[in-house]
Scaffold this active site. Structure first.
Site, mmCIF file in Angstrom:
data_model
loop_
_atom_site.group_PDB
_atom_site.id
_atom_site.type_symbol
_atom_site.label_atom_id
_atom_site.label_comp_id
_atom_site.label_asym_id
_atom_site.label_seq_id
_atom_site.Cartn_x
_atom_site.Cartn_y
_atom_site.Cartn_z
ATOM 1 N N ASP A 202 0.850 -1.184 0.000
ATOM 2 C CA ASP A 202 0.000 0.000 0.000
ATOM 3 C C ASP A 202 0.886 1.235 0.000
ATOM 4 O O ASP A 202 2.000 1.195 0.531
ATOM 5 C CB ASP A 202 -0.856 0.037 1.281
ATOM 6 C CG ASP A 202 -2.165 -0.711 1.106
ATOM 7 O OD1 ASP A 202 -2.490 -1.034 -0.036
ATOM 8 O OD2 ASP A 202 -2.849 -0.962 2.107
ATOM 9 N N GLU B 93 -6.012 19.682 7.136
ATOM 10 C CA GLU B 93 -5.995 20.841 8.035
ATOM 11 C C GLU B 93 -4.861 20.733 9.052
ATOM 12 O O GLU B 93 -4.265 21.740 9.434
ATOM 13 C CB GLU B 93 -7.349 20.983 8.733
ATOM 14 C CG GLU B 93 -8.480 21.332 7.764
ATOM 15 C CD GLU B 93 -9.735 21.834 8.464
ATOM 16 O OE1 GLU B 93 -9.921 21.510 9.649
ATOM 17 O OE2 GLU B 93 -10.517 22.558 7.817
ATOM 18 N N ASN C 185 -11.465 -4.228 3.516
ATOM 19 C CA ASN C 185 -11.464 -4.571 2.090
ATOM 20 C C ASN C 185 -10.225 -5.360 1.663
ATOM 21 O O ASN C 185 -10.244 -6.055 0.659
ATOM 22 C CB ASN C 185 -11.560 -3.291 1.240
ATOM 23 C CG ASN C 185 -10.445 -2.309 1.550
ATOM 24 O OD1 ASN C 185 -9.891 -2.316 2.632
ATOM 25 N ND2 ASN C 185 -10.117 -1.452 0.616
ATOM 26 N N ASP D 212 20.191 -34.928 19.817
ATOM 27 C CA ASP D 212 20.321 -34.159 18.570
ATOM 28 C C ASP D 212 19.479 -32.893 18.596
ATOM 29 O O ASP D 212 19.786 -31.919 17.914
ATOM 30 C CB ASP D 212 19.869 -35.005 17.365
ATOM 31 C CG ASP D 212 20.932 -36.008 16.959
ATOM 32 O OD1 ASP D 212 22.021 -35.969 17.554
ATOM 33 O OD2 ASP D 212 20.666 -36.814 16.058
#
Length: 999
Positions: A351, A442, A706, A800
């Site tokens: 995005d 703003e 979405n 192991d």
């Protein structure tokens, strides 16, 4: 109702046979409910606990282990003598491993199914409707709303269904639909029809979508879709349809399991068949059946030896440690296997907003008018530094640092920015960052005022909280805001009416400050401010200003521009009709143009370098955004995804351009494209599908509801920490800082983890090969058992397991991000590497058998039998002249198995030290580069001595303490494995790798 946005409000009402005033009748409601069902998303019908448990046993390796456990359990019932108790240890231990693995698997599955359930949090409990059975608006449960219902929404409400707007009851209606469309600012809605059948959700300005929030205003709409038919419901259906893909590692382990099962089957049958002639030996009491069962037990021991039981636990531990390291780099991994998948990522679809950019809108350019004579217009242009909401930055004119207070135009511009504004900056003390309060645009203006400091306010000694609004406060003390004329779509501007706070005769009177879209505001300007003078705005000046704004708004800049203006002598506020928004445009005419600001969501400073690293590492970065194409391409150029002059034809597409291509053209586009703009969620899923068709391993980022289907479909879904719960639940990884750089760090970590994983998987497998060779050899040669199943389990799981886990801490290669992504289909062990680990495994097996044989033939404390006698030990009896003077019980002594086990453990410790690097010599990469490994080796040897010396462990494991001389022989047989592996590494470096480079 599909495509309601195409129709007028009246047509939509007519389709549902309803009026806005009356609403649906009860009869219509009942019919609609029967036809469409309740307005809710169905709960996820997850798998039952039993189904999840059964799924955990579908793995081939697990099934072989289960079979071995069941057979061992049956055989344990028929054991006689002192072995009766110890015989049950093996099946019980195997069952414990299987149960533990199943519990972890079920827990992970249960966690993964929560994404669809998280969608339900966006469904409101209640809704407000108009129906004919009651006057006015009534509150009902949101699930009872049906298509055709007249629904009322107001500020703060969550939209209960997909609505077609029919009436806006306020000046404007703004909706925050970021969860659905990813738009970072709230959207202004209207009621007009949109005659575009291919409009994306962002462009459907006459629609309200279920689950979105009303930011301001009040409106009526008619419900056109409910439940699964809403946009939110479609996302739920897409998510339910996505079948989780197995990760490359899981696929490789599946393939390894298949190969191993075939090999085990062949070897077990071979051992059993080869020894058919020994079934009736005296050691079995002359009973053919007992002999058959004895060799069947050896075949089961072979199966146990061949399966690396510790592998699932070691892989889980390594991945879990990897997730901890990633978490420190702000990448929180939800799905363990995806840690490894990150290492073969070939495409990162990211995005733009908040990931590649800061998602903190910043003003980076501004201008005021320097000269506006009849035939000429000159501008003062300024650049502003800073890419976040932090109120720190420099204002420059060209290269020159400027004090903004020296320019009258800038003082007035700052005044408009501060007063024509409802947002503020806030310092979040918990996070240590400045954040926006209100709209991003703003807040950018508020931050600009702080950077400009036009009144030279003394900012020293202020706390960060006080610093957030210091310069704005000074301006707001000079003028008082009386009221606001809200933004509307027709005039594309908003304004505030301000009066001076001081009753000074010299003070200016009331003013209106206006900001808005440049074309719209400048069209209503009749004059322009030049310094402190007001000059008529000529056609030449107007065109010059608009040309500069067009230049900033396109090309490599692509800034979002706002024009700032004043009305110096507005009407008296008493004479203004504030309840009639159609009058606002008249009050905002006769304006004086003051200046213009250009802002953008700036790229994160560290991202460009990360994209260069990705390019060197063979990883393609693709930007996917809901923004327009021009802005997207400009940001791509700034970040280095595109070159400054690179032609983007065939490399950048809008969602609509992508839809216009044929399916095959879409596939090819996904192969070459690096930018997709104005896209919808469905596009993301298609992009992932197309990339997967080329066998690309795709990492996809997202934060909204979405994005969830695409996140679930991609090999690596990456959600933002600030994103929705749905996105986080659908993703494999969450970025706590939303930063692209963290993805690149996680990819690097994934590559390192895979390299380390290869080392310990090969380490474990060479051990298993050794065990198989040991048992196979003893069975073929007719020698006594060198290792018994319970010892094999101990070695595979514990001895192991510790060094294998420690190999996960190996330091990463320095050139790890200089190599191309590995092919996810590349086998874990193939060709030369297979030969290498087979060679080591064969040596392990031979040394183990040799150690046991040495005790029988040469040890002073042993029987010192001949090799021929040893091979025929099953024929040993008192009346057999071949064994005259030999106690037949000596062939059941614990010393040879202890010698074999000690050699196996010691060789494995040497092997672990060899595994610090795949090809580098121990002299170049010594073991102390991984201190965890040294600790694990010491711990494993300590555990080995524990089972030799501490009762009742020697009884359980059928071992006994060894003498110093015997330990000397163990070391003589074990240490040569280091020389053998060094020789194989040398061949790798100087012959095998050189051939690869030549290719």
């Amino acid at each position: 109702m599909e495509e309601a946005h195409l129709l007028s409000a009246a047509d939509v009402l007519r389709r549902f046979s309803v009026t806005a005033e009356g609403g649906l009748t009860l009869e219509q409601v009942t019919d609609a409910r029967e036809r469409y069902g309740p307005n809710e998303l169905p709960t996820e019908e997850g798998k039952s606990l039993w189904e999840l448990v059964v799924e955990q046993f579908e793995d081939l390796l697990v099934r072989i282990l289960l079979l071995a456990a069941l057979v061992s359990f049956v055989l344990a019932w028929f054991e006689e003598g002192e072995e009766t108790t110890t015989a049950f240890v093996e099946p019980l231990v195997i069952m414990l491993i299987l149960v533990a693995n199943a519990i972890v698997g079920v827990w992970q599955e249960r966690n993964a199914e929560s994404a669809i359930e998280a969608l339900k949090e966006y469904e409101p409990e209640m809704g407000k409707v108009i129906r004919s059975d009651r006057k006015g608006v009534q509150r009902i449960r949101a699930r009872d709303i049906v298509p055709g219902d007249i629904v009322e929404v107001a500020v703060g409400d969550k939209v209960p269904a997909d609505l077609r707007l029919i009436e806006i009851k306020s000046t404007t209606l703004r909706v925050d639909q970021s969860i659905l469309t990813g738009e970072s600012v709230s959207v202004t809605k209207h009621t007009d029809a949109i005659p575009d059948p291919r409009a994306v959700n962002q462009d459907k300005k006459n629609m309200l979508f279920s689950g979105t929030n009303i930011a301001s205003g009040k409106a009526l709409g008619v419900a056109v879709a409910t439940g699964l038919h809403t946009e939110l419901g479609k996302i739920r259906s897409q998510m339910a349809a996505v079948e989780p893909e197995r990760t490359p590692l899981q696929r490789k382990l599946d393939e390894f399991g298949r190969q191993l099962s075939h090999a085990i089957s062949v070897i077990c049958v071979a051992v059993w068949v080869i020894n058919i002639g020994h079934f009736a030996d005296p050691a079995h009491g002359g009973s053919w059946l007992r002999g058959a069962v004895y060799y069947f037990k050896i075949a089961v021991a072979l199966a146990v030896a061949a399966i690396p039981e510790g592998l699932p636990a070691v892989i889980t531990t390594c991945l879990a440690l990897g997730t901890r390291r990633m978490a420190r780099k702000n990448a929180i991994v939800r799905s363990l296997p995806s840690v490894e998948t990150l290492g073969c990522t070939s495409v990162i679809c990211s995005d733009k907003t908040g990931t590649l950019t800061t998602n903190q809108m910043s003003v980076c350019r501004m201008f005021v008018v320097a000269e506006a004579e009849a035939g000429a217009c000159r501008l003062h242009e300024f650049t502003i530094s800073g890419t976040t909401y932090t109120p720190e930055g420099e204002v420059r004119q060209g290269e020159q640092l400027v004090r903004c207070g020296q320019f009258d135009g800038l003082v007035e511009l700052a005044t408009i920015c501060a007063l024509c504004n409802d947002s503020a900056l806030d310092y979040n003390e918990a996070k240590g960052v400045y954040e926006k309060v209100g709209e991003a645009t703003e807040t950018a203006l508020t931050c600009l005022v702080e950077k400009m400091n036009v009144f030279d306010t003394d900012l020293k000694g202020l706390s960060r909280v006080e610093r957030a609004g210091a310069c704005n406060s000074v301006i707001k003390q000079l003028m008082q805001k009386e009221f606001t004329l809200e933004f509307s779509r027709d005039r594309k501007s908003m304004s505030v009416y301000c009066t001076p706070t001081r009753a000074d005769p010299k003070a200016q009177g009331s003013k209106m400050f206006v900001k808005g879209a440049p074309e719209s505001v400048i069209e209503r300007c009749s004059s322009v401010r030049v310094g402190s003078r007001t000059v008529p705005l000529s056609a030449t000046s107007r065109e010059h200003i608009l040309a500069k704004i067009r230049d900033w708004g396109s090309g490599s800049h692509t800034l979002r521009c706002l024009a700032l203006a004043t009305r110096d002598t507005p009407p008296r506020k008493e004479d203004m009709q504030l309840d009639d928004c159609s009058q606002f445009v008249q009050y905002e005419t006769g304006l004086t143009f003051v200046g213009c600001v250009g802002m953008l969501d700036p790229p994160r400073p560290e991202v460009a370098a990360c994209i260069t690293r990705c390019s060197r590492a063979g990883i393609r970065v693709v930007m996917i955004t809901g923004d327009n194409k021009g802005t997207a391409v400009a940001i791509c150029r700034r970040l280095g995804i595109f070159g400054d002059t690179e032609d983007v034809l065939g490399k950048a597409y809008t969602g609509r351009e992508f839809d216009d291509l044929s399916p095959e053209q879409q596939r090819q586009a996904c192969r070459t494209a690096r930018c997709f703009a104005r896209v919808e969620p469905a596009h993301k899923s298609r992009i992932v599908e197309n990339l997967q068709s080329f066998n690309e391993i795709t990492a996809m980022t997202g934060d909204g509801v979405n994005d969830a289907p695409a996140l679930k479909k991609a090999e690596i879904g990456i959600a933002m920490g600030s994103g929705t719960a749905v996105a986080k639940s659908a993703a494999e990884m969450v970025l706590s800082d939303d930063n692209f750089a963290s993805i690149v760090a996680a990819v690097e970590e994934g590559r390192a983890i895979y390299n380390n994983m290869k080392q310990f998987i090969r380490y474990l497998i060479s051990s298993n090969v050794g065990e198989v060779v040991c048992i196979f050899l003893t069975a073929i040669l007719g020698l006594p058992e060198a290792l018994i199943p319970v010892q094999l389990l101990w070695v595979n799981l514990v001895t192991d397991g510790l060094p294998a886990t420690a190999l996960g801490f190996n330091p990463p290669d320095l050139d790890i991000m200089e190599k191309l992504p590995r092919n996810p289909r590349e086998a874990l062990i193939s060709g030369w590497l297979f030969f290498r680990y087979l060679a080591i495994g064969v040596y392990v097996g031979l040394a183990t058998v040799a150690a046991a044989t040495w005790w029988f033939l040469y040890d002073a404390e042993g029987p010192q039998v001949t090799f021929h006698q040893l091979r025929n030990f099953l024929k040993c009896s008192e009346d057999n002249p071949l064994f005259a003077g030999i106690d037949c019980e000596v062939f059941e002594s614990r010393f040879p198995t202890t010698m074999a086990l000690s050699v196996l453990v010691t060789i494995e410790m040497c092997n672990a030290l060899n595994s610090v690097s795949e090809n580098q010599s121990l002299l170049r990469m010594p073991p102390w580069l991984n201190p965890w490994l040294l600790g694990a080796v010491v711990m494993s040897m300590a555990l080995h001595f524990l089972i030799l010396l501490v009762p009742p462990l020697p009884l359980i494991f059928q071992v006994t303490p060894l003498s110093g001389r015997q330990w000397g022989v163990v070391l003589q047989m074990s240490l040569p494995v280091i020389l053998l592996d060094e020789a194989l590494k040398y061949l790798s470096r100087h012959h095998v790798d050189e051939k690869k480079d030549l290719k």
